[in-house]
Design a protein around this motif. Structure first.
Motif, short mmCIF file in Angstrom:
data_model
loop_
_atom_site.label_atom_id
_atom_site.label_comp_id
_atom_site.label_asym_id
_atom_site.label_seq_id
_atom_site.Cartn_x
_atom_site.Cartn_y
_atom_site.Cartn_z
N UNK A 272 2.00 -9.20 -1.00
CA UNK A 272 1.25 -7.99 -0.69
C UNK A 272 2.15 -6.92 -0.08
N UNK B 258 1.17 -4.31 1.36
CA UNK B 258 0.63 -3.89 2.66
C UNK B 258 1.01 -4.86 3.76
N UNK C 257 3.54 -3.95 6.84
CA UNK C 257 3.07 -4.18 8.21
C UNK C 257 4.08 -5.03 8.98
N UNK D 37 -1.30 -6.99 11.77
CA UNK D 37 -2.39 -6.49 10.95
C UNK D 37 -3.11 -7.62 10.21
N UNK D 38 -4.01 -8.29 10.91
CA UNK D 38 -4.75 -9.40 10.30
C UNK D 38 -5.62 -8.92 9.14
N UNK D 39 -6.04 -7.66 9.18
CA UNK D 39 -6.90 -7.13 8.11
C UNK D 39 -6.20 -7.20 6.77
N UNK D 40 -4.93 -6.81 6.73
CA UNK D 40 -4.19 -6.85 5.47
C UNK D 40 -3.97 -8.28 4.99
N UNK E 33 -6.06 -10.90 5.64
CA UNK E 33 -7.35 -11.35 5.11
C UNK E 33 -7.61 -10.75 3.73
N UNK E 34 -7.27 -9.49 3.60
CA UNK E 34 -7.47 -8.78 2.34
C UNK E 34 -6.71 -9.48 1.21
N UNK E 35 -5.44 -9.81 1.48
CA UNK E 35 -4.63 -10.48 0.46
C UNK E 35 -5.16 -11.88 0.16
N UNK F 167 -13.05 -8.88 -4.06
CA UNK F 167 -12.43 -9.57 -2.91
C UNK F 167 -13.44 -10.57 -2.35
N UNK G 137 -11.36 -1.97 9.97
CA UNK G 137 -12.11 -3.20 9.78
C UNK G 137 -12.07 -4.05 11.05
N UNK H 262 -7.86 -0.86 5.29
CA UNK H 262 -7.35 -1.37 4.04
C UNK H 262 -7.63 -0.33 2.97
N UNK I 3 -3.15 -3.76 -3.92
CA UNK I 3 -4.05 -4.43 -2.99
C UNK I 3 -5.50 -4.01 -3.27
#
Lengths: 442, 442
Positions: free
Chosen positions: A331, A333, A337, A344-347, A349-351, B70, B140, B214, B252
């Motif tokens: 990723x 992102x 990061x 950045x836990x959001x990125x 989780x997103x991945x 997602x 988020x 994100x 992403x």
């Protein structure tokens, strides 16, 4: 050639990596000798042609290889595949490799050149056909300068420029480098269950992507342990699946990627077969060794400043753990990061969420835990970012900054749906990466 | 908040994009009114809450949506899905959207908040349940500030802050922006086969990825054409597959991505159904319209300096053409080469070669042609890089430099294995992208 200040800076940086990751000595398996030469294909006069020779005559050697799955396969990949298949992995006594030209997208003429490299070495080795593997790395879309390659191979043999000392192994490792900032050579002794010692030596070149090259990955492992060819093939695929196939610099895959291994059986011990007692242990030793070698490629990732282990635990299936580890590792992102030292836990989780799982049950949003792990001795080692699917909104920002400032760190993802684990190794995405791959023209 | 010189530079650049891509007027479908307000969720006092209302009572509206795939879906996505399914796409009379907080990874409390937004608007609209879709974008892992959202929604309705003028549409478009450098609003009139005119208006927000956000993509299209809900659903999926699903900024995909469409049937004409004469034509008009909107998102790609159309032609299957176009568009090596203005066909072939095709017959190495196409009027328009699988080693470097210096250009890949075509739109990967996504902490 104009050398930009950035490239000079990068050269300066590479000195540190050289000191950190290049050994001063090594242990090498019995019955191998290696030679390297500057054939002239590389314009700067650096080493660019190497041959590994098996000198052990007491047994027939075993060889195995894992090749790129890119639909466009370079001529040396196709040639080596043919050789290996013709002899079913038995009796391979040499690997010839050149850098500076990848002999890729060169059509039938390129195939003839790759086959000619094989023939030249076979002839020098006594004339047995199908005894040599060939590999190339470098510029694609250009023919090999076969006059230089031919002279180089013949000179290596005719002047007997082979040896088995540390310097010889270091030189052949240098001869496969392209944009690598340091040669990747490792070696270790291991023990079988019966106490017998054997040696593994490995060389690799990394993901060098300066125009118009591509991210070719080459890896060689040689050992003096006798291993049946079917067992070796199984072990190497197992090891590659957990090492060279688990690294991410930029997610691209080249036409030339090849990992190969020769076991010449020069030490006197029982051959390791698929059903033998030693199989599992040797497979695990080779896997861990291949991981060490593959990790060096990530450490030399272009422009990278961080080495990050992505550890996906407690998955329902190994494949899904690996797919998720890969998704995080690739990723852009997440990689930026990491460069920005941002928790950045959001990125992350997103991945995880867009990973294309085989089994949707591997991922349960309410069971997932995500942490950063410090790799030095500082405490607390674990910084929890997401707990059972709920973000930890009271993250200790100071501790997060400390961990993210480390050069080495780990992202731990606990899926909580099973017991399988997969690891990936990745690096950050930096401005320097963009500079190297965007600004430079050969 | 410290504002870095780089962000100021970026702000300065964005003024140009604003002038280029934001219209000064528009045409808007009958029977819609829109309102936007600064609820206070965005700390800087900017517009952050908007409502689109269908005022047409002559027919039941049709609505359709395409949601993120997602695995982690934000609460508003789940809430909107439930609403749409409950009424099978019929009778949706409002869309409420907020920016500044994505209401994602917020668990059951987040679901309650999303449902509450729906209820508040339903109540203001007369009390019919399941008449409102909800969308959120922004940070988020944080709860929505429901007091501010509630006040905002009620104020919009109680003070009747709705209108149907250009400024009203521009304001609601602004209210969905996060890191977008310009609002994305387009509108056009179209004709049916019978000569009847209808209007499409579309708004989108782009891939804004500043921590811990994100890359949320939101798109709304509204029309006054009567379209049966099943037909609308089919059209929107067709259009999204060829527009919003064919853009790449960094590959992403967020938890909140949503494209939705309402057709209120405010103009007096026969309803467009799946088997009606007008279906194909309207579907094509909506697809092209969605492509224009999606392209604006790429034009606003973070840090990007180039807009690149990847055109894969003559494929055996559409899916494989799209998979190849996507692989090229997402390749970090291709994207950095575009930034570096380098005619690097090797990286393009490489990305084609590792695309995971459905049907291996779609790709025949000996039939592939790769070119760069100039998008201005300069000649020759086409610069051939690979001809029937063979690299063109005599590329006109000067012409290559001219084409690669353009802000808009096209990569054409002719597979020569069939007749299907797919397009992707991508941007270059720049140092600026890394800076934006690596250096910034909110």
């Amino acid at each position: 050639m104009r050398v930009s200040p950035r490239l000079l800076q990068r050269a300066a940086k590479s000195i540190d990596k050289y000191a950190l990751y290049v050994p001063q000595s090594g242990v090498f398996p019995k019955g191998f000798k290696v030679g390297a030469i500057a054939s002239g294909v590389k314009k700067n006069g650096a080493l660019d042609l190497g041959v590994i020779v098996n000198t052990n005559k007491s047994r027939l050697s075993s060889a195995a290889a894992v090749f790129t799955t890119n639909k466009f396969k370079a001529a040396p990949v196709l040639a080596s595949k043919q050789v290996l298949e013709a002899v079913r992995g038995k009796g391979i006594n040499a690997i010839v490799v050149n850098s500076g030209c990848a002999n890729s997208v060169t059509g039938e003429l390129g195939m003839a050149d790759a086959n000619e490299m094989v023939s030249l070495v076979n002839t020098q080795m006594g004339g047995t056909p199908n005894a040599t593997l060939v590999m190339s790395t470098g510029v694609i879309g250009q023919r090999l300068q076969m006059d230089k390659i031919t002279n180089g191979i013949n000179k290596l043999f005719n002047e007997n420029r082979f040896g088995a000392h540390f310097e010889d192994w270091l030189n052949i490792t240098k001869s496969i480098c392209t944009t690598d900032t340091f040669p990747k050579l490792i070696s270790s002794k291991f023990k079988l269950p019966n106490g017998q010692e054997y040696t593994l030596t490995g060389m690799a070149k990394g993901a060098g992507m300066i125009c118009p090259n591509m991210a070719t990955l080459l890896g060689f492992i040689v050992t003096d342990l006798p291993i049946a060819s079917t067992a070796l093939n199984k072990m190497l695929h197992h090891a590659t699946n957990r090492s060279f196939n688990c690294i991410s610099v930029d997610g691209d895959m080249s036409t030339n990627d090849t990992i190969c291994m020769i076991a010449n059986g020069a030490i006197e011990t029982q051959e390791v077969k698929e059903d033998s007692e030693a199989f599992e242990q040797v497979q695990e030793q080779i896997t861990q060794f291949a991981q060490r070698l593959a990790q060096l490629v990530v450490r030399d990732g272009e422009g990278s400043t961080k080495f990050v282990t992505v550890n996906v635990q407690n998955s329902l299936t190994f494949d899904d753990a690996k797919i998720i580890a890969e998704s995080i590792s690739n990723s852009m992102l997440v990689k930026t990061a990491l460069y920005g030292q941002d928790a950045n836990w959001g990125r992350i989780l997103c991945a995880i969420g867009y990973a294309k799982l085989d089994n949707l049950k591997s991922l349960d949003e309410s069971k997932i835990n995500v942490s950063f792990i410090a790799t030095d001795d500082s405490e607390p080692r674990e910084l929890k970012l997401v707990v059972n699917g709920v973000p930890n909104l009271n993250v200790d920002e100071e501790r997060a900054s400390q961990i993210l400032a480390l050069n080495d760190l780990e992202i731990k993802v606990d899926l909580g749906t099973g017991s399988e684990t997969a690891q990936f190794w990745t690096c950050d995405l930096t401005r320097e990466y963009v500079t190297i791959n965007g600004d430079y023209r050969s």
